[in-house]
Motif scaffolding. Sequence first.
Motif, PDB file in Angstrom:
ATOM      1  N   ARG A  13      37.797  40.161  33.556  1.00  0.00           N
ATOM      2  CA  ARG A  13      37.671  39.327  34.750  1.00  0.00           C
ATOM      3  C   ARG A  13      37.728  40.238  35.967  1.00  0.00           C
ATOM      4  O   ARG A  13      38.360  41.286  35.929  1.00  0.00           O
ATOM      5  N   ARG A  14      37.087  39.811  37.036  1.00  0.00           N
ATOM      6  CA  ARG A  14      37.104  40.612  38.265  1.00  0.00           C
ATOM      7  C   ARG A  14      38.293  40.192  39.110  1.00  0.00           C
ATOM      8  O   ARG A  14      38.166  39.463  40.098  1.00  0.00           O
ATOM      9  N   SER A  15      39.458  40.628  38.693  1.00  0.00           N
ATOM     10  CA  SER A  15      40.675  40.303  39.418  1.00  0.00           C
ATOM     11  C   SER A  15      41.740  41.341  39.122  1.00  0.00           C
ATOM     12  O   SER A  15      41.791  41.903  38.028  1.00  0.00           O
ATOM     13  N   LYS A  16      42.593  41.576  40.107  1.00  0.00           N
ATOM     14  CA  LYS A  16      43.705  42.498  39.910  1.00  0.00           C
ATOM     15  C   LYS A  16      44.651  41.977  38.840  1.00  0.00           C
ATOM     16  O   LYS A  16      45.253  42.750  38.094  1.00  0.00           O
ATOM     17  N   GLN A  17      44.777  40.656  38.747  1.00  0.00           N
ATOM     18  CA  GLN A  17      45.678  40.067  37.777  1.00  0.00           C
ATOM     19  C   GLN A  17      45.278  40.427  36.349  1.00  0.00           C
ATOM     20  O   GLN A  17      46.125  40.699  35.499  1.00  0.00           O
TER      21      GLN A  17
ATOM     22  N   ARG B 231      34.241  43.743  36.380  1.00  0.00           N
ATOM     23  CA  ARG B 231      35.208  42.891  35.694  1.00  0.00           C
ATOM     24  C   ARG B 231      35.968  43.743  34.689  1.00  0.00           C
ATOM     25  O   ARG B 231      35.360  44.489  33.925  1.00  0.00           O
TER      26      ARG B 231
END
Length: 313
Positions: A150-154, A133
């Motif tokens: 957070r574990r997201s590209k965003q 994350r």
Amino acid sequence: MHALPTQPGIRVNLAELIEMRHRVREVQLFSTPARRSPLIGLHHSKLRGRGVDFDQVRVYQAGDDVRTIDWRVTARTQEPHTKLFHEERERPTYILVEQSPRLFFGSGLMFKSVLAAQAASLIGWAALEHNDRIGGLVFGNHAQHEIKPRRSKQSLLQLLNRLALANQALSRDAQSLADSFTLALRRAREVLRPGSLVIVLCDERTLDDSSEQQLQLLARHTDLLLLPLSDPLDHALPAAGLLRFAERGAQLELDTHNPELRQAYRAQGQARADRWQRLAQKLGVPLLPLSTQAELIEQLRDQLNAQRPRKQP
């Protein structure tokens, strides 16, 4: 965001930081199943708090810890069963990156502010590929811009966008605030859970008694990776004769032909580097100093190769 005209080595924009994702494979920052990185210890070191995940239940074997017996399955099957756990792989990676006027300088390949932005971007993309994350905090003079992990590209793109905006807003006329680093570290201590990985990218000159104390407190519950940034002129003055400096009405003249002056200046630069080294050794954390005089990937590769344990003959 609207990118300023390209100024290689002086400013960066979001597109350049996004492009850093293509360079992740050039340096082994985190582990892979086939290859262990020197930084794997940051992901499989001492567990602080909740750091293991339930894996499976199997039949009890001699030597298993009786505390892990699954009594419900044991009662249902009438045969002892034990729970198996594996160390938690996913963890928050928090990138603390400085973008203050003191980094808006460079005599090498790039400004220190650009080097910090490139390193933060590269580490962010590597951590995302490692399924961690990602979040962080961009700190400078008058504001802190925080993105929760957070574990997201965003999430990473939000951090890089804030980083690019802060970088493009830098100017030589602004004044660096002495306690911005300390405030950023204090904020990290407030928001991070135990076991997080904290990447610190800051000017080598920012370390003082207050920030050193905050780093020691932060190291009690998180894993640290320290990357202080410097320029060759931070450590040595050229023998260029009389140099005049002016800032907000104040003026300073230095005779760089004076060998005692140059020696004292070198001693101050070495003292700063030695202080980071002592701190890293005291905390037991990796130290990867970066300089504007060499390309980022090349520096990281050399640093990590030096830290990789040598095989015994």
